[in-house]
Design a protein around this motif. Structure first.
Motif, short mmCIF file in Angstrom:
data_model
loop_
_atom_site.label_atom_id
_atom_site.label_comp_id
_atom_site.label_asym_id
_atom_site.label_seq_id
_atom_site.Cartn_x
_atom_site.Cartn_y
_atom_site.Cartn_z
N VAL A 146 0.85 -1.19 0.00
CA VAL A 146 0.00 0.00 0.00
C VAL A 146 0.89 1.24 0.00
O VAL A 146 1.80 1.37 0.83
CB VAL A 146 -0.92 0.00 1.24
N ALA A 147 0.65 2.14 -0.93
CA ALA A 147 1.41 3.39 -0.97
C ALA A 147 1.01 4.26 0.21
O ALA A 147 -0.16 4.32 0.59
CB ALA A 147 1.15 4.12 -2.28
N THR A 148 1.99 4.94 0.80
CA THR A 148 1.69 5.87 1.88
C THR A 148 0.90 7.05 1.32
O THR A 148 0.86 7.28 0.10
CB THR A 148 2.97 6.39 2.52
N LEU A 149 0.30 7.81 2.21
CA LEU A 149 -0.45 8.99 1.77
C LEU A 149 0.46 9.97 1.06
O LEU A 149 0.06 10.59 0.06
CB LEU A 149 -1.14 9.65 2.96
N VAL A 193 -12.17 16.77 -5.17
CA VAL A 193 -12.17 16.27 -3.79
C VAL A 193 -10.80 15.74 -3.42
O VAL A 193 -10.28 16.02 -2.33
CB VAL A 193 -13.24 15.16 -3.63
N GLU A 194 -10.18 14.97 -4.31
CA GLU A 194 -8.86 14.42 -4.04
C GLU A 194 -7.82 15.53 -3.91
O GLU A 194 -6.97 15.50 -3.00
CB GLU A 194 -8.46 13.45 -5.15
N PHE A 198 -5.65 16.12 -0.54
CA PHE A 198 -4.20 16.05 -0.54
C PHE A 198 -3.58 17.36 -0.08
O PHE A 198 -2.56 17.39 0.61
CB PHE A 198 -3.67 15.68 -1.92
N ALA A 199 -4.20 18.49 -0.46
CA ALA A 199 -3.67 19.78 -0.06
C ALA A 199 -3.71 19.95 1.46
O ALA A 199 -2.82 20.58 2.06
CB ALA A 199 -4.47 20.90 -0.72
N MET A 200 -4.69 19.35 2.10
CA MET A 200 -4.82 19.44 3.55
C MET A 200 -3.78 18.61 4.29
O MET A 200 -3.55 18.82 5.49
CB MET A 200 -6.22 19.01 3.98
#
Length: 202
Positions: A146-149, A193-194, A198-200
């Motif tokens: 699983v890729a990290t965030l 939304v993505e 991601f910006a947050m």
């Protein structure tokens, strides 16, 4: 009872939902849906969120669609005689040409993650359908882990966020076919939304 793998256990339910949506959008843009696919799409559950409303719009558009009609629409939109109404590649949207630096950058990233082009696929890897499916695999662990965030965000920013929203906005405005316009609306909302999520996390 099916056994939950260690990779599956690592994925939060909201991330599993994200992966499913990336994969679904990718499959809608890889080939025209079958009549069985359309039957399932007509039964999609929705809610009052922007993505839920877009799913409701797609479900409604599927009511009058047939696999035969969508096959012709897919040809007109993405293939055509020479080229379709849209050229769904990152290099084209970013530079105006195919096989440019964005594709080379993507191939370097794919190599780093061990992502390989499927046998028999001749299209460049920066096709929007392939990118959606790569994000699905990164989130779900299909490429080994699983890729990290942070890794997901980097992939999105480098290879999707800079152009996919524009592509989906253009597709949502097509008058060639209502179903694919609804696919475009779903993609546009989901990309927004993505990008916000991601910006947050930066």
């Amino acid at each position: 009872m099916s056994q939950v793998t260690s990779v599956q256990a690592e994925i939060a339910s909201e991330d599993a939902d994200r992966a499913i949506l990336y994969g679904f959008i990718g499959r809608m843009l890889q080939a025209a849906p079958s009549n069985e696919d359309l039957q399932a799409i007509r039964g999609l559950q929705s809610d009052d969120t922007p993505v839920g409303q877009a799913l409701a719009g797609l479900s409604a558009a599927a009511e009058s669609a047939t696999a035969e009609n969508l096959s012709r629409a897919y040809e007109d939109l993405f293939i055509g005689l020479g080229r379709g109404e849209f050229v769904p590649y990152g290099s084209y949207y970013l530079t105006g040409f195919l096989h440019e630096k964005p594709l080379a950058d993507l191939r370097a990233t794919m190599s780093r993650y061990g992502i390989e082009r499927s046998e028999g696929v001749s299209e460049p890897e920066d096709h929007i359908a392939a990118l959606m499916q790569m994000m699905e695999g990164l989130i779900s662990g299909d490429f080994g882990q699983v890729a990290t965030l942070d890794e997901q965000r980097q992939f999105f920013v480098e290879h999707i966020g800079s152009w996919a929203g524009h592509f989906f906005k253009d597709l949502s405005a097509t008058d060639t076919d209502a179903f694919y316009a609804a696919v475009g609306a779903l993609g546009r909302v989901f990309m927004a939304v993505e990008a916000d999520a991601f910006a947050m996390t930066e």
